[in-house]
Design a protein around this motif. Sequence first.
Motif, PDB file in Angstrom:
ATOM      1  N   ALA A   1       0.767  -1.406   0.150  1.00 12.66           N
ATOM      2  CA  ALA A   1       0.404  -0.047   0.005  1.00 12.66           C
ATOM      3  C   ALA A   1       1.418   1.204   0.142  1.00 12.66           C
ATOM      4  CB  ALA A   1      -0.823   0.056   1.492  1.00 12.66           C
ATOM      5  N   VAL A   2       2.212   0.556   0.744  1.00 13.15           N
ATOM      6  CA  VAL A   2       2.773   2.418   0.935  1.00 13.15           C
ATOM      7  C   VAL A   2       3.129   2.490  -0.346  1.00 13.15           C
ATOM      8  CG1 VAL A   2       5.123   3.625   1.378  1.00 13.15           C
ATOM      9  CG2 VAL A   2       2.686   2.507   3.568  1.00 13.15           C
ATOM     10  N   GLU A   3       3.776   1.793  -0.851  1.00 12.17           N
ATOM     11  CA  GLU A   3       4.374   1.281  -2.243  1.00 12.17           C
ATOM     12  C   GLU A   3       3.596   2.317  -3.573  1.00 12.17           C
ATOM     13  OE1 GLU A   3       7.412   1.504  -4.721  1.00 12.17           O
ATOM     14  OE2 GLU A   3       8.225   0.112  -3.372  1.00 12.17           O
ATOM     15  N   GLN A   4       2.938   1.766  -3.267  1.00 15.04           N
ATOM     16  CA  GLN A   4       1.238   1.686  -4.330  1.00 15.04           C
ATOM     17  C   GLN A   4       1.419   3.596  -4.444  1.00 15.04           C
ATOM     18  OE1 GLN A   4      -2.225  -0.608  -4.043  1.00 15.04           O
ATOM     19  NE2 GLN A   4      -1.110  -0.687  -5.771  1.00 15.04           N
ATOM     20  N   HIS A   5       1.309   4.347  -2.800  1.00 15.39           N
ATOM     21  CA  HIS A   5       1.062   5.507  -2.466  1.00 15.39           C
ATOM     22  C   HIS A   5       2.529   6.392  -3.225  1.00 15.39           C
ATOM     23  CE1 HIS A   5       1.155   9.376  -0.323  1.00 15.39           C
ATOM     24  NE2 HIS A   5       1.967   8.914   0.008  1.00 15.39           N
ATOM     25  N   LEU A   6       3.329   5.743  -2.555  1.00 13.62           N
ATOM     26  CA  LEU A   6       4.812   6.411  -3.239  1.00 13.62           C
ATOM     27  C   LEU A   6       4.763   6.989  -4.530  1.00 13.62           C
ATOM     28  CD1 LEU A   6       7.119   5.241  -0.443  1.00 13.62           C
ATOM     29  CD2 LEU A   6       6.597   7.505  -0.499  1.00 13.62           C
ATOM     30  N   ARG A   7       4.685   5.415  -5.579  1.00  9.94           N
ATOM     31  CA  ARG A   7       4.138   5.824  -6.378  1.00  9.94           C
ATOM     32  C   ARG A   7       4.129   6.777  -7.326  1.00  9.94           C
ATOM     33  NH1 ARG A   7       8.615   3.560  -8.838  1.00  9.94           N
ATOM     34  NH2 ARG A   7       9.278   1.323  -8.633  1.00  9.94           N
ATOM     35  N   ALA A   8       2.272   6.426  -6.816  1.00  7.42           N
ATOM     36  CA  ALA A   8       1.181   7.765  -7.772  1.00  7.42           C
ATOM     37  C   ALA A   8       1.731   9.319  -6.922  1.00  7.42           C
ATOM     38  CB  ALA A   8      -0.263   7.031  -6.313  1.00  7.42           C
ATOM     39  N   GLU A   9       2.334   9.744  -5.568  1.00  3.34           N
ATOM     40  CA  GLU A   9       1.682  10.792  -5.720  1.00  3.34           C
ATOM     41  C   GLU A   9       3.336  11.384  -5.396  1.00  3.34           C
ATOM     42  OE1 GLU A   9      -0.348  12.501  -4.081  1.00  3.34           O
ATOM     43  OE2 GLU A   9      -1.543  11.022  -4.397  1.00  3.34           O
ATOM     44  N   GLY A  10       4.518  11.222  -5.551  1.00  2.00           N
ATOM     45  CA  GLY A  10       5.955  11.524  -6.081  1.00  2.00           C
ATOM     46  C   GLY A  10       6.532  10.332  -7.044  1.00  2.00           C
ATOM     47  N   ASP A  11       6.085   9.292  -7.524  1.00  2.00           N
ATOM     48  CA  ASP A  11       7.054   8.998  -8.666  1.00  2.00           C
ATOM     49  C   ASP A  11       8.119   8.113  -7.933  1.00  2.00           C
ATOM     50  OD1 ASP A  11       7.045   7.488 -11.441  1.00  2.00           O
ATOM     51  OD2 ASP A  11       7.962   9.290 -12.448  1.00  2.00           O
TER      52      ASP A  11
ATOM     53  N   SER B   1      10.195   4.760  -5.742  1.00  2.00           N
ATOM     54  CA  SER B   1       9.578   3.762  -4.762  1.00  2.00           C
ATOM     55  C   SER B   1       9.490   3.165  -2.745  1.00  2.00           C
ATOM     56  CB  SER B   1      10.661   2.356  -5.762  1.00  2.00           C
ATOM     57  OG  SER B   1      11.923   2.525  -4.595  1.00  2.00           O
ATOM     58  N   TYR B   2       9.633   2.774  -2.933  1.00  2.00           N
ATOM     59  CA  TYR B   2       9.461   2.279  -0.953  1.00  2.00           C
ATOM     60  C   TYR B   2      10.936   2.773  -0.340  1.00  2.00           C
ATOM     61  CZ  TYR B   2       9.231   0.684   3.169  1.00  2.00           C
ATOM     62  OH  TYR B   2       9.829   0.105   4.602  1.00  2.00           O
ATOM     63  N   VAL B   3      11.749   2.169  -0.937  1.00  2.00           N
ATOM     64  CA  VAL B   3      12.834   2.515  -0.370  1.00  2.00           C
ATOM     65  C   VAL B   3      13.654   3.560  -1.462  1.00  2.00           C
ATOM     66  CG1 VAL B   3      15.739   1.670  -1.404  1.00  2.00           C
ATOM     67  CG2 VAL B   3      14.156  -0.515  -1.852  1.00  2.00           C
ATOM     68  N   GLN B   4      13.644   3.624  -2.690  1.00  2.00           N
ATOM     69  CA  GLN B   4      13.808   5.346  -3.060  1.00  2.00           C
ATOM     70  C   GLN B   4      13.352   6.306  -1.719  1.00  2.00           C
ATOM     71  OE1 GLN B   4      12.002   5.737  -6.313  1.00  2.00           O
ATOM     72  NE2 GLN B   4      14.339   5.640  -7.635  1.00  2.00           N
ATOM     73  N   PHE B   5      12.427   6.546  -1.108  1.00  5.23           N
ATOM     74  CA  PHE B   5      11.527   7.284   0.237  1.00  5.23           C
ATOM     75  C   PHE B   5      12.482   7.136   1.774  1.00  5.23           C
ATOM     76  CE2 PHE B   5       8.272   7.528   3.486  1.00  5.23           C
ATOM     77  CZ  PHE B   5       8.287   8.536   3.966  1.00  5.23           C
ATOM     78  N   GLN B   6      12.576   5.818   1.604  1.00 11.40           N
ATOM     79  CA  GLN B   6      13.710   4.878   2.845  1.00 11.40           C
ATOM     80  C   GLN B   6      14.537   5.940   2.934  1.00 11.40           C
ATOM     81  OE1 GLN B   6      13.019   1.021   2.021  1.00 11.40           O
ATOM     82  NE2 GLN B   6      12.805   0.662   4.636  1.00 11.40           N
TER      83      GLN B   6
END
Length: 183
Positions: A37-47, A49-54
């Motif tokens: 769910a977090v991965e989907q949100h990050l892709r949609a809102e910020g283009d 990945s989860y790892v990139q967000f980390q």
Amino acid sequence: MTDHASAADTGHVQPLEPRQLEAYFVLLEAVSLLQHAVEQHLRAEGDISYVQFQLLARLFHAPGPLTMTQLADGVVYSRSGLTYQAGLLEKAGLITRGPCPDDERATRVTLTDAGRDLFHHVLPGHVRLSRRLLFDPLSDDDVDHLGDIMTRVRDHMRAQPPRSAAPRKRRTATPALPAEAAT
């Protein structure tokens, strides 16, 4: 010699108890569902990945630039994968990488203003999602217990040498089959 030591010495593996096995699979499923769910949100809102967000989050919360080794120790990801992800973030203008003035072998990573802005953009949705999926079904006591339990588990796992300290595995050539086995 303890039962645990003798079992390890003989190669015997003590099976997990049913309640341990159930807890293990429930934990893995919950983490997978949350991460998806977090991965989907990050892709949609910020283009991203989860790892990139980390990586952005670690840099955002750090008191200054971090080295690639510090990032690798903080994020559970392969060295080559981390280098690739950092390259994508750098290409997008979200981080910069350069030599570390204190250690010529290290690469220093710095969050750019664009990286900070993107982190601020995706963070509110990330918090809402985390609250809705993870924390809403829990009481305050549950959150305290979960935090205590997961801290003990994490600290136990982190007591091992960091991944960046592990020697790299060298690829070896696959041995050739004997002539009679090849026919």
